[in-house]
Scaffold this motif. Structure first.
Motif, mmCIF file in Angstrom:
data_model
loop_
_atom_site.group_PDB
_atom_site.id
_atom_site.type_symbol
_atom_site.label_atom_id
_atom_site.label_comp_id
_atom_site.label_asym_id
_atom_site.label_seq_id
_atom_site.Cartn_x
_atom_site.Cartn_y
_atom_site.Cartn_z
ATOM 1 N N GLN B 155 9.521 23.898 55.730
ATOM 2 C CA GLN B 155 8.387 23.245 55.103
ATOM 3 C C GLN B 155 8.849 21.970 54.399
ATOM 4 O O GLN B 155 9.817 21.998 53.657
ATOM 5 C CB GLN B 155 7.756 24.196 54.099
ATOM 6 C CG GLN B 155 6.452 23.693 53.574
ATOM 7 C CD GLN B 155 5.508 24.846 53.283
ATOM 8 O OE1 GLN B 155 5.946 25.946 53.001
ATOM 9 N NE2 GLN B 155 4.220 24.587 53.347
ATOM 10 N N SER B 162 2.071 16.277 49.699
ATOM 11 C CA SER B 162 2.002 17.657 50.189
ATOM 12 C C SER B 162 2.209 18.650 49.050
ATOM 13 O O SER B 162 2.630 18.277 47.959
ATOM 14 C CB SER B 162 3.087 17.887 51.239
ATOM 15 O OG SER B 162 4.338 18.039 50.606
ATOM 16 N N ALA B 412 4.332 22.390 59.174
ATOM 17 C CA ALA B 412 5.063 23.474 58.527
ATOM 18 C C ALA B 412 5.237 24.548 59.581
ATOM 19 O O ALA B 412 4.310 24.839 60.326
ATOM 20 C CB ALA B 412 4.272 24.017 57.357
ATOM 21 N N LEU B 428 0.675 20.367 56.845
ATOM 22 C CA LEU B 428 1.183 20.593 55.495
ATOM 23 C C LEU B 428 0.003 20.807 54.555
ATOM 24 O O LEU B 428 -1.051 20.195 54.715
ATOM 25 C CB LEU B 428 2.007 19.392 55.018
ATOM 26 C CG LEU B 428 3.294 19.109 55.792
ATOM 27 C CD1 LEU B 428 4.024 17.926 55.141
ATOM 28 C CD2 LEU B 428 4.200 20.327 55.810
#
Lengths: 509, 598
Positions: B155, B162, B412, B428
């Motif tokens: 991630q 984000s 992600a 994200l």
């Protein structure tokens, strides 16, 4: 050196039974590329038994290899690839044994020879790992009883993985388990125990230590008494059921009653044969084999279910709960006794079926029973996608991103198998023509397809280290499932798109 | 043909050059770190700095492929770099550090600022949160990764755009009431907890507060799990006797004293408190006689078999005695011994005493293998997952370089063997407005530590327009608020504020949002505060409570098979929760760490 300590972190995933399978597995790697080397690395580290590298003696390390391949160093230029790879792979874990087999001429010629099955002891291996779907290898594996073929490849930002194995017969799928507590249709010993407890007569201390399963069971009886023997079904019924439990609570801090309420929806989950298991039962008709342990167990299970009102054998497990140790142990004992009874019945059915007197250990049978709700069975195809009708059947009639990647790999594979070289950008028109012929006007070439094909041809067959690492990681993970016979295996084709970071699975029909 | 040809062809000349001229930080050279380092070197990253404090253990070798058996006990950072030098085809500059990432003198904020990108390859939530904050202070992108067995994730945190690492709720480890651990255990995990955190640390740990967790002071009845005065007295007495016992650690008879006290006398004392046993099965002290001991000492190592085997009571006693002897020989008051799952003596002691206690309390015994997992918070790990998670991390990094649309373009990734198509990827997330890390306004202050708090407060009031109702804290320590103004005339040095601390400013009038300043230092008598736009504190919104009870839904939530082991595996929980569907912080306030005044 203690193996148990060295492999500690993975033993927690597949236990010593899985580890033992791994340590007895033998793999032959045909003409490695970066993805299949990565795959082997990930199997040798955890303790693969043996690997052989089979490659042409003509394949030596060139300048070009000194770019993306961490198995080689600059001073190894000009040496045999197979030798260098084998010795560097082996260095990762001296527990594995290895061998190098160098052949004269090209790998394609070798694999195309008529007496392929006599040229190499294929059947002494559990798995063959290759980069391309060599038709002769696929045929060969069809004739072997215990050898499977794994084809893994990566080109540019894309990768594919396909498994050729006759069938998957998995018991330990590690599915998320829902405990079978059987409160909707309890057996006599459980009801007797429940009936022996009179909630109203208990003092507060005792009242707060009654296991929540008993509270739920009593509430279920009470509900049935109030509703003419009917079980709560609709949402509103369940609210009535919960209100009964709530009403019995004597003090706000009785945790056991809270547990009974919080877990009350779970007991409504149907505990009978799930759909996937029913399908396996249905396969018995065509696939049952009285010499095969898996099928004997499955058939015994079906007979058990048929003679037990549709219930699977009880696993005997109960959740942790707020209760006195004594009450908990009593309850646990009741579940365990029922499990033992079911086990005995099951063993009876198995024995009757087992006309060939194949040996089963109790551990094996218990493992099967405890996992019986989540068995996995699938038959795999060995078909090559060599015409457009097959393509449409398996992947549909549009060339979206995934389909474009798959088609590109098929086209490049055909070219490679024919000319023994991976095409480059100068061949794009030839490739587009081959594609048109293949598609036979049934599918139109799209811009997406041209882009993907361009992207792959542009790199002249080169692999990007991290894409190979991803494909090697996924491929090894799948092989570990096939080796340990645990978890749910890939069934049976995976395509990876590293540009969008997505993957898709297809089942070849 | 040059060696870079392949890369240039695949990546394109421009991307290749960006990467070849970049400088990146890799935090962690373990399972993911080794794989990632290989990928970064083969992708031709210009300069790669690798930080890892750890040394190599035998149990690393099943996946950390840059290490060999001969490398055990060597530092991970330098060994990993030595190993990749053999295939450093693109001449990346490689710099190892065998340091803790928290060392601000080695890793000041300016050092972090020199990197284009940070790759996290860590194994614990605390360090991840720390790097996350560094990224937020510097507005620097982090690629965060984690694996648990066959599951893993990658991630990216792009500050301001984000969600960050701390935007997602993480479960904290389960705790048990003291009395469950000390006097009325009912599960193996209770005995493990007792053996490791109470008994082992009392006997071999540091003399001071190492057993704080289990002390009775300052705890209320709910933490203690009892208000039975008789029981509390007994526990107090038990602890004091243990301190007494520790003094005889050099005696030959130490092993007998320990066994007689812990497994005989303490149990007899507990049995005297009748109230405890009205609803419970009574424990049975062991019968430890010289004849019995002679039998125990006859047990050989071979008879113990592998760690998967369940040992008998006598076998456990024999393991206990030999581990006490080894630990006795190693112990000195100046070098206390810490429990380490990979330290055989400490593990044997904990395994054996756990099982003997379980036997006494009629709790099922466990194998060494299982107890190791509970005591060591062991997270399963395997080469395959690390390989593809690291592959993804390096793959995503290619798209982040010089990309103004990185937020939109980055995915992600969650991978799991249970997923049909192996991995799932999504856009994200946006930042969680209630996040305790990224909703905070951040900046760097430069302070002469010989100045006083008064001078800082004046500067804050002047610069940002606070009135004086503010609270200042570092970590969990409140250094100043209206009720605690004794500190105002003290200097930063006196209050132990130092370079690299994160100073939090809370507006107690609830007007301005929270601010956190990274402290840099000077000796010029100056306080320099950053230019900040401090947004107003968001007004609390009254949330409508749904009338239905939450679990009234027809959710098909399953009973997970609850192995006690899992209770202590904090890391696993956190990863599983992010893989299986993330839970946002419902109420940031609830999640704020407890603060203590100093």
């Amino acid at each position: 050196m203690s193996k148990e300590e060295k492999y500690d972190r993975q033993l927690r995933l597949w236990q010593s039974s899985g580890q033992s399978n791994l340590e007895h597995s033998r793999i032959v790697l045909v003409s490695p590329n970066l993805a299949s080397l990565e795959l082997m690395k990930n199997l040798i580290l955890p303790g693969l038994g043996h690997f052989t590298i089979l490659d042409s003696e003509e394949n030596v390390i060139t300048e070009e290899d000194l770019s993306n391949n961490f198995y080689i160093t600059e001073d190894q230029l000009g040496l045999s690839k197979a030798e260098v790879f084998a010795s560097n792979l082996n260095e990762l874990n001296l527990d594995s044994t290895h061998e190098v087999v160098k052949i004269e001429g090209t790998v394609q010629d070798f694999l195309a020879s008529d007496d392929l099955s006599d040229k190499f002891p294929w059947n002494s291996y559990d798995f063959i790992v290759a980069n391309w779907q060599f038709p002769s290898l696929i045929d060969l594996v069809q004739g072997l009883s215990n050898t499977s073929l794994i084809v893994v490849n990566s080109l540019s930002f894309f990768g594919t993985l396909r498994i050729f194995q006759k069938s998957y017969k998995f018991i330990e799928t590690h599915s998320e388990k829902m405990l079978d507590l059987r409160l909707l249709n309890p057996w006599k010993e459980l009801t007797d125990y429940s009936d022996s407890i009179d909630l109203e007569a208990l003092d507060l201390q005792e009242h707060s230590q009654i296991p929540f399963l008993i509270i739920q069971l009593k509430a279920m009886e009470e509900y049935k008494r109030q509703h003419g023997g009917e079980l709560p079904k609709a949402y509103s019924d369940r609210k009535v059921y919960k209100a009964i439990i709530q009403g019995w609570k004597k003090s706000y801090d009785e945790l056991n009653f809270d547990e009974a309420l919080t877990n009350s929806n779970k007991i409504f989950n149907p505990q009978k044969v799930p759909e996937d298991l029913q399908k396996i039962f249905d396969s018995l008709e065509g696939d049952f084999d009285a010499k095969d342990k898996y099928w004997l167990l499955v058939k015994a299970l079906k007979i058990f279910v048929d003679s037990n009102d549709g219930n699977l054998p009880l696993t005997g497990e109960i959740p942790d709960m707020d209760s006195t140790t004594e009450n908990y142990m009593t309850l646990k004992g009741i579940y365990k006794d029922k499990f033992s009874k079911d086990l005995t019945n099951f063993e009876g059915h198995l024995q009757e079926l087992n006309v060939n007197e194949i040996k089963f250990t109790t551990d094996e049978i218990v493992k099967f029973i405890k996992n019986s709700k989540y068995l996995y069975y699938s038959k795999l195809s060995s078909k090559l996608i060599n015409n457009v009708d097959l393509f449409i059947e398996d992947f549909g009639s549009e060339l979206s991103e995934f389909q474009s990647i798959i088609l590109s790999f098929i086209m490049i594979e055909n070219y490679y198998l024919q000319f023994n070289t991976i095409p480059s950008l100068t061949d794009i028109n030839a490739l587009l023509n081959i594609t048109k012929l293949f598609l036979n006007n049934k599918i139109q070439i799209t811009e997406t397809y041209e882009k993907v094909l361009y992207e792959i041809l542009r790199v002249e067959g080169k692999e990007l280290a991290n894409i190979s690492s991803i494909m090697g990681g996924i491929g090894a993970q799948e092989l570990l499932k096939l080796i340990t016979l645990q978890y749910k295996p890939l069934d049976d084709f995976l395509v990876f798109d590293g540009i969008r970071s997505v993957s898709e699975r297809y089942k070849i029909k | 043909m040059t060696k870079d040809h392949n890369l240039k062809v695949i990546l394109g000349e421009e991307k290749y050059n960006q990467i070849h001229n970049s400088k990146v930080l890799l935090v962690g050279a373990g399972g993911i770190g080794c794989e990632l380092l290989k990928d970064l070197v083969l992708l031709g990253f210009g300069e790669i700095h690798v930080v890892d404090l750890d040394t190599i253990d035998l149990s690393n070798l099943n996946r950390q492929f840059l290490f060999r058996h001969k490398d055990i006990k060597q530092p991970k950072s330098t060994t990993a770099i030595k190993a990749v030098s053999g295939f450093n085809f693109h001449n990346s500059k490689l710099v190892p550090y065998q340091n803790s990432i928290y060392e601000t003198d080695v890793f000041p904020l300016t050092w972090f600022d020199s990197f284009d990108l940070i790759f996290n390859a860590l194994d614990n939530a605390e360090a991840r949160s720390y790097i996350n904050k560094i990224g937020l202070f510097l507005n620097k992108t982090i690629l965060e990764t984690g694996t648990t067995g066959t599951k893993g994730y990658v991630q990216a945190t792009i500050p301001g755009q984000s969600a960050c690492y701390d935007c997602t709720f993480r479960e904290t480890p389960k705790t048990f009431p003291v009395c469950t651990i000390r006097s009325t255990p009912s599960q193996p995990v209770h005995c493990v907890h007792w053996a490791k955190n109470f008994l082992f640390s009392s006997l071999f740990g540091e003399d001071d507060d190492s057993v704080e967790d289990n002390s009775l002071e300052g705890k209320d009845a709910s933490e203690l799990g009892t208000d039975n005065q008789e029981e509390l007295q007994a526990l107090m007495k038990e602890s004091n006797e243990l301190i007494e016992l520790k003094r005889s650690i050099v005696d030959e008879s130490f092993e007998d004293k320990v066994i007689e006290k812990i497994f005989v006398k303490d149990i007899e004392n507990l049995l005297k408190i009748e109230e405890l046993w009205q609803q419970r099965t009574k424990p049975t002290p062991i019968n430890y006689t010289p004849e019995y001991k002679a039998e125990i000492l006859k047990i050989t190592k071979e008879q113990l078999g592998t760690g998967q085997k369940l040992w008998t009571l006598e076998q456990n006693l024999s393991v206990l005695i030999s581990s006490i002897r080894n630990l006795q020989a190693r112990y000195s008051a100046t070098t206390p011994i810490e429990f380490d799952k990979d330290d055989e003596d400490t593990l044997d002691f904990v395994v054996a005493s756990t099982n003997i206690r379980s036997h006494i309390f009629n709790i099922p015994l466990k194998s060494k293998f299982d107890i190791k997992s509970i005591a060591g918070n062991i997270i399963p790990a395997v080469a395959t997952t690390n390989a593809f998670i690291a592959g993804f991390s390096s793959l995503l990094s290619l798209g982040i370089f010089n990309n103004p649309d990185a937020f939109k373009d980055t995915r992600a990734i969650f991978a799991s063997e249970a997923k049909d198509r192996f991995l799932s990827s999504g856009e994200l997330d946006h930042p969680n407005p209630k996040c305790s890390a990224c909703s905070v306004t951040r900046g760097v202050a430069n302070i002469d530590l010989s100045l006083t708090f008064r001078q800082l407060i004046d500067a804050l009031v002047e610069k940002y327009g606070y009135d004086e109702e503010i609270a200042l804290s570092v970590g969990s320590k409140i250094l100043y608020d209206l009720d605690l103004d004794d500190n105002v005339e003290k200097s930063f040095t006196e209050l132990k504020v130092k370079y690299g601390d994160h100073l939090e400013i809370l507006d107690e009038t609830d007007v301005k949002g929270t601010v956190e300043l990274y402290i840099e230092t000077n000796t010029d008598g100056k306080i320099t505060l950053p230019e900040l736009v401090i947004p107003d504190k968001p007004k609390p919104v009254e949330e409508k409570k749904s009338e239905e009870d939450e679990d009234d839904d027809d959710d098909l939530e399953v009973f997970e098979e609850n192995d006690e082991d899992e209770l202590l595996i904090v890391e696993e929980k956190s990863i599983v929760s992010s893989v299986g569907g993330k839970r946002k912080l419902e109420d940031a306030e609830d999640n704020e760490p407890k603060k203590v005044k100093v």
